[in-house]
Design an enzyme around this catalytic site. Structure first.
Site, PDB file in Angstrom:
ATOM      1  N   LYS A  43       0.867  -1.197   0.000  1.00 39.98           N
ATOM      2  CA  LYS A  43       0.000   0.000   0.000  1.00 39.98           C
ATOM      3  C   LYS A  43       0.900   1.244   0.000  1.00 39.98           C
ATOM      4  CE  LYS A  43      -3.622  -2.833   2.018  1.00 39.98           C
ATOM      5  NZ  LYS A  43      -4.212  -3.381   0.813  1.00 39.98           N
TER       6      LYS A  43
ATOM      7  N   THR B 181       6.469 -21.810   0.128  1.00 36.97           N
ATOM      8  CA  THR B 181       6.127 -20.972  -1.022  1.00 36.97           C
ATOM      9  C   THR B 181       7.354 -20.192  -1.475  1.00 36.97           C
ATOM     10  OG1 THR B 181       4.446 -19.471  -1.894  1.00 36.97           O
ATOM     11  CG2 THR B 181       5.331 -18.913   0.251  1.00 36.97           C
TER      12      THR B 181
HETATM   13  C1  LIG Z   1      -6.296  -4.643   7.458  1.00 40.26           C
HETATM   14  C2  LIG Z   1      -5.661  -5.422   6.362  1.00 40.26           C
HETATM   15  N1  LIG Z   1      -4.750  -6.353   6.680  1.00 40.26           N
HETATM   16  C3  LIG Z   1      -4.141  -7.085   5.717  1.00 40.26           C
HETATM   17  C4  LIG Z   1      -4.443  -6.897   4.378  1.00 40.26           C
HETATM   18  C5  LIG Z   1      -3.755  -7.718   3.338  1.00 40.26           C
HETATM   19  O1  LIG Z   1      -2.672  -6.989   2.823  1.00 40.26           O
HETATM   20  P1  LIG Z   1      -2.117  -7.288   1.360  1.00 40.26           P
HETATM   21  O2  LIG Z   1      -2.951  -6.503   0.409  1.00 40.26           O
HETATM   22  O3  LIG Z   1      -0.687  -6.865   1.399  1.00 40.26           O
HETATM   23  O4  LIG Z   1      -2.274  -8.746   1.143  1.00 40.26           O
HETATM   24  C6  LIG Z   1      -5.382  -5.932   4.000  1.00 40.26           C
HETATM   25  C7  LIG Z   1      -5.706  -5.717   2.580  1.00 40.26           C
HETATM   26  O5  LIG Z   1      -6.277  -4.778   2.157  1.00 40.26           O
HETATM   27  C8  LIG Z   1      -6.013  -5.178   5.031  1.00 40.26           C
HETATM   28  O6  LIG Z   1      -6.938  -4.267   4.729  1.00 40.26           O
END
Ligand SMILES: Cc1ncc(COP(=O)(O)O)c(C=O)c1O
Length: 493
Positions: A311, A340
């Site tokens: 993000k 993985t």
């Molecule tokens: C609060 C929260 N934790 C974890 C994730 C997962 O992150 P990633 O997009 O890097 O898989 C998200 C995804 O939007 C999220 O909103």
């Protein structure tokens, strides 16, 4: 030719079909029927259409199970609930972020993205792009294996050091996504503590819920951000039982922030561990971008910080940071870490460049907050029903799945603005919304165009626009600021 080959395939599959206790559709027949149902026949030649009809007839005549029917029904249910998702085919333009090309059915068209989680535009930062290209040129594309086999590359080791330093923890561990870091982190940590009780905020992200489920541990759900309820649950638990409090620092759908300090106080009082997801805060809050806990001076009180590289850092991957022992244990026990392939070196190098840049530079963070404030004020001033939030996320409430979808479609089609609708199950039914995420690159002109477009869409869909008298009545949904405050804030931004 395709038709002839396919016909041959169907005939052969008919001839060689096996019959066990019941009828068994052959895979060739099943896939042809799937092709037909997926609407792909539109571009197929007549022969192929005949083959598919042939396959269907064969299926019916022989009373074979129609496997595709299950999926057809599942999709129909989503359509009925206006929840079937359609993705816009977008091409991001690095130098022109947040502009992108929308490859619509009528051809390519330039649009503005207002819902990206590349919150700070780091996915197009020259330092980040250069780091990625440079690493790919020198080290190639893939990691070459799992971490245990051949995947622990130097950029990955450097990235983990950078993350440990960011959060002032002894160690960090990188996963292929934030989602995986939560499922692996929570499930492994809880499993390694016998008889562990997990106390989870009701609004925790699906990845945390899945991690908790996979741990097989007992859990208690505390009402969202309600520390009184959390304390009740802690007080009721056996004091000798290991306890893990799991929460997010910033909830991405409402944009609200957790009472981190009070949660840490309770953790101290009841001798519980804390696990905090800072996915929507890292890079953006705190003096070096370490998140909300760092901003408020609580980072050292959190046992495990989880974050994403996808993000604000503009790349891909997720991580946890904590004590050296905890990280070593997760590294050694978590199947979704062990089995993985590791992140490619180029992705790690790019993420490190983004983190380093944001540790040293406040410019993006300051401008980001200023832009978010400006958007909130402009939308409120126009009577658009935003949910009051103390973060960079601006939820614009629609409260109806169909209208939310329509609003999103109209914004894209008529105004060249892309905001994906947020419907159930991401949010509760009746709280459907457009989730607006301003970035440092959304200038005043874009904000004005957004407001104009939204007002037009709201009018066409007969969605309520508010006047400030109504607005003050419900502080949860409507902004509480006076018009003087709004004008003042708009003038300084
Ligand atoms: C609060 C929260 N934790 C974890 C994730 C997962 O992150 P990633 O997009 O890097 O898989 C998200 C995804 O939007 C999220 O909103």
């Amino acid at each position: 030719m395709v038709g002839i080959m396919a016909t041959g395939m169907v005939r052969r599959s008919v001839a060689t079909r096996r019959t066990l206790e019941g009828p068994l559709v052959t895979s060739a027949t099943a896939s042809l029927v799937m092709v037909a149902s997926a609407g792909m026949v539109a571009s197929a030649d007549t022969a192929a259409v005949e083959v598919i009809a042939d396959a269907r007839r064969f299926q019916q005549e022989n009373n074979l199970m129609n496997y595709d029917h299950f999926f057809d029904q599942a999709i129909a249910r989503l359509h009925d609930e206006h929840r079937h998702r359609v993705f816009a085919n977008l091409e991001r333009m690095a130098a022109l972020f947040p502009r992108a090309v929308w490859h619509s059915l009528d051809g390519p068209r330039e649009i503005v993205v207002w819902c990206s989680n590349d919150y700070l535009g780091m996915g197009q930062h020259p330092k980040v792009i250069y780091a990625m290209i440079n690493a790919a040129i020198h080290m190639g594309t893939g990691a070459g294996g799992t971490r245990n086999i051949a995947g622990t590359n130097r950029p990955l080791v450097e990235l983990e050091r950078e993350l440990a330093d960011l959060h002032a923890k002894q160690a960090a561990l990188v996963f292929t996504s934030g989602y995986v870091s939560n499922t692996a982190g929570l499930s492994t940590i809880a499993k390694l503590m016998p008889n562990c009780l997990i106390l989870s905020d009701a609004y925790n992200h699906n990845s945390m819920i899945e991690g908790i489920r996979q741990s097989g541990s007992d859990k208690r759900i505390w009402r969202h951000n309600d520390v009184t309820h959390l304390e009740e649950l802690l007080a009721a638990a056996d004091p000798h039982r290991p306890k893990l409090i799991a929460f997010e620092s910033l909830y991405s759908m409402d944009g609200d922030i957790a009472p981190v300090q009070r949660i840490c106080d309770l953790a101290n009082r009841y001798n519980a561990m804390t696990y905090c997801d800072e996915v929507h805060a890292v890079g953006m809050y705190g003096p070096r971008g370490a998140g909300v806990a760092a901003r408020d001076g609580n980072m050292h009180r959190i046992d495990v910080i989880e974050g994403t590289l996808a993000k604000a850092f503009g790349c891909l991957g997720g991580y946890i940071a904590g004590s050296a022992n905890l990280i070593d244990a997760v590294r050694s026990y978590a199947p979704s870490f062990i089995f993985t392939t590791a992140l490619p070196p180029a992705v790690c190098a790019a993420a490190t460049a983004a983190i380093r840049h944001l540790k040293a530079s406040d410019r993006e963070r300051e401008r980001h907050q200023q832009r978010a404030e400006r958007v909130k004020l402009a939308l409120s001033a126009a009577g658009l029903p935003i949910l009051a939030s103390s973060s960079h996320i601006v939820p614009l409430m629609v409260g109806d799945a169909e209208k939310c979808r329509q609003a999103s479609d109209m914004l894209l089609r008529d105004h060249g603005i892309y905001i994906q609708p947020i419907n159930y199950p991401t949010v509760q039914k009746g709280t459907e919304r457009l989730r607006v995420t301003p970035t440092p690159y959304h200038g005043d002109g874009l904000v004005d165009a957004l407001v104009e477009a939204l007002v037009d869409v709201w009018r066409q869909l007969e969605l309520p626009l508010l006047d400030r008298t109504t607005a003050r009545r419900d502080s949860k949904v409507w902004p509480t600021r006076s018009s003087e405050e709004m004008t003042r804030a708009l003038a300084v931004s």
